[in-house]
Enzyme design. Structure first.
Site, PDB file in Angstrom:
ATOM      1  N   ARG A  19       5.340   5.436   1.662  1.00  0.00           N
ATOM      2  CA  ARG A  19       5.531   6.841   2.049  1.00  0.00           C
ATOM      3  C   ARG A  19       6.063   7.005   3.463  1.00  0.00           C
ATOM      4  O   ARG A  19       6.906   7.865   3.736  1.00  0.00           O
ATOM      5  CB  ARG A  19       4.214   7.615   1.916  1.00  0.00           C
ATOM      6  CG  ARG A  19       3.807   7.937   0.512  1.00  0.00           C
ATOM      7  CD  ARG A  19       2.648   8.913   0.467  1.00  0.00           C
ATOM      8  NE  ARG A  19       1.459   8.399   1.119  1.00  0.00           N
ATOM      9  CZ  ARG A  19       0.995   8.837   2.288  1.00  0.00           C
ATOM     10  NH1 ARG A  19       1.643   9.771   2.968  1.00  0.00           N
ATOM     11  NH2 ARG A  19      -0.108   8.318   2.802  1.00  0.00           N
ATOM     12  N   ARG A  20       5.570   6.189   4.411  1.00  0.00           N
ATOM     13  CA  ARG A  20       5.879   6.459   5.809  1.00  0.00           C
ATOM     14  C   ARG A  20       6.461   5.272   6.576  1.00  0.00           C
ATOM     15  O   ARG A  20       7.453   5.406   7.281  1.00  0.00           O
ATOM     16  CB  ARG A  20       4.605   6.951   6.539  1.00  0.00           C
ATOM     17  CG  ARG A  20       4.002   8.239   5.995  1.00  0.00           C
ATOM     18  CD  ARG A  20       4.917   9.442   6.154  1.00  0.00           C
ATOM     19  NE  ARG A  20       5.292   9.665   7.536  1.00  0.00           N
ATOM     20  CZ  ARG A  20       4.574  10.391   8.407  1.00  0.00           C
ATOM     21  NH1 ARG A  20       3.441  10.949   8.016  1.00  0.00           N
ATOM     22  NH2 ARG A  20       4.987  10.564   9.650  1.00  0.00           N
ATOM     23  N   ASP A  53     -12.340   4.010   7.768  1.00  0.00           N
ATOM     24  CA  ASP A  53     -11.074   4.616   7.366  1.00  0.00           C
ATOM     25  C   ASP A  53     -10.586   5.668   8.355  1.00  0.00           C
ATOM     26  O   ASP A  53      -9.455   5.605   8.819  1.00  0.00           O
ATOM     27  CB  ASP A  53     -11.199   5.243   5.976  1.00  0.00           C
ATOM     28  CG  ASP A  53      -9.868   5.807   5.502  1.00  0.00           C
ATOM     29  OD1 ASP A  53      -8.974   4.992   5.197  1.00  0.00           O
ATOM     30  OD2 ASP A  53      -9.705   7.035   5.476  1.00  0.00           O
ATOM     31  N   ALA A  97       0.832  -1.202   0.000  1.00  0.00           N
ATOM     32  CA  ALA A  97       0.000   0.000   0.000  1.00  0.00           C
ATOM     33  C   ALA A  97       0.869   1.255   0.000  1.00  0.00           C
ATOM     34  O   ALA A  97       2.040   1.227   0.398  1.00  0.00           O
ATOM     35  CB  ALA A  97      -0.916  -0.005   1.219  1.00  0.00           C
ATOM     36  N   LYS A 112      -4.668  -0.161  10.870  1.00  0.00           N
ATOM     37  CA  LYS A 112      -6.002   0.033  11.432  1.00  0.00           C
ATOM     38  C   LYS A 112      -7.033   0.004  10.306  1.00  0.00           C
ATOM     39  O   LYS A 112      -6.710   0.348   9.154  1.00  0.00           O
ATOM     40  CB  LYS A 112      -6.062   1.340  12.223  1.00  0.00           C
ATOM     41  CG  LYS A 112      -5.686   2.601  11.426  1.00  0.00           C
ATOM     42  CD  LYS A 112      -6.809   3.072  10.520  1.00  0.00           C
ATOM     43  CE  LYS A 112      -6.331   3.945   9.423  1.00  0.00           C
ATOM     44  NZ  LYS A 112      -7.373   4.140   8.374  1.00  0.00           N
TER      45      LYS A 112
END
Length: 330
Positions: A18-19, A177, A13, A97
């Site tokens: 990105r993180r 979300d 994903a 999550k």
């Protein structure tokens, strides 16, 4: 020095690239051992960039003896299924999550992890940021007096066509979300005895998912939580805690950028204080905690237990929210 925890990535994903994976490269005692995705070329690209070996499939990754733990970064409705398979394969699990969309799934997964002696952690980064530790210290000091109410919001601008958040078959929708963030904050401050006393969901008939909503929760002593969430809004990432003697609030609290130094605003009587918190990468913080929990669960047992209790109750509150919600079709 102990050998590093060898992590397998299930699902490539965007948030991982990105993180999470850049943070992993900066985290001692962790290394990426293998990567699996539906698109094997994408898995190979991630492995080239962040390390590890591309696996032929999710099952192939779970069968690897050089993978100690799994970071599960799949669409929401796949979380419970693949968390179960990873645990059954003997892997510790860090899962994005929400861990599960139902209370029954969450209970089953934690019982399975406990029975197998494995760590299962839901990836709520903000709980591991220095901001949250400072807020917890302030509440423990009694500066707010008895807690009366929590207000919280996490809203984001509209997503582009084709975004996974718009797919009901993958667990799309605002409640799962971004609604889980203010819900988790309310659980932390008011406890796991919260129950849903009212809810509203604005539902898109075209997309088949909820675009926004609000929830009212009540604690056993009468304190309340008013939560807002959505993906058709101006961006907001905030919570406020009100007590009998003061009010505390923080902005940019759920998706804090690594370079952002948050400020806690504390009001007691006519006194207004702004309490700075050092910038921190909370992705790195949660990875450090996960590695520490796998290495020595006894050392972090109470914290791990609280996180697990909150995760189970959070999933049950999602059931309650859907059951009680007034749905407005748009």
């Amino acid at each position: 020095m102990p050998a590093p925890l060898r992590l397998g990535l299930l699902g490539c994903a965007d948030i991982a690239a990105r993180r999470t994976l850049p943070a992993l490269l900066r985290t001692p005692h962790l290394r990426l051992a293998a990567v699996a995705a539906r698109d094997t070329a994408r898995a190979a690209a991630y492995a080239d960039r962040f390390g590890g070996t591309p696996a032929a499939s999710y099952d192939d990754l779970l069968a690897r003896p050089d993978v100690d733990a799994v970071y599960l970064c799949l669409p929401t409705l796949l979380h419970a299924r693949w968390a179960e398979r990873a645990l059954t394969a003997g892997k510790h699990v860090l899962v994005e999550k929400p861990l599960a969309a139902s209370g029954a799934d969450a209970r089953h997964l934690f019982e399975l992890a406990e029975g197998l002696g494995l760590v299962l952690l839901e990836n709520f980064m903000f709980l591991h940021h220095g901001t949250h530790r400072k807020v917890t210290e302030l509440l423990a000091s009694g500066v707010l007096g008895p807690l009366r109410a929590v207000s919280a919001a996490f809203t984001i601008p509209p997503r582009p066509e084709g975004d996974l958040r718009h797919d009901p078959l993958l667990g799309g929708g605002a409640l799962l979300d971004n609604g889980v963030y203010p819900l988790r904050a309310a659980l932390r401050f008011l406890g796991c005895g919260l129950t849903v006393t009212g809810a509203s969901l604005r539902h898109s008939t075209r997309l088949g998912v909820d675009l926004s909503g609000a929830v009212l929760l009540t604690a056993p002593g009468g304190a309340t939580a008013q939560l807002r969430f959505g993906m058709e809004h101006h961006y907001r990432s905030w919570y406020e805690i009100q007590g009998g003697a003061g009010t505390l609030s923080v902005e940019h609290v759920y998706t804090t950028a690594a370079g952002h130094a948050p400020v806690i605003r504390l009001v007691t009587g006519r006194d207004v204080r702004e309490i700075p918190v050092a910038a921190q990468d909370h992705f790195e913080a949660v990875l450090r905690f996960f590695a520490a929990a796998v290495r020595d669960r006894a050392a972090v047992a109470s914290r791990l237990r609280l996180l697990g209790e909150e995760s189970r109750r959070q999933a049950a509150l999602l059931d309650e929210t859907r059951a009680r919600a007034v749905r407005v079709q748009v």
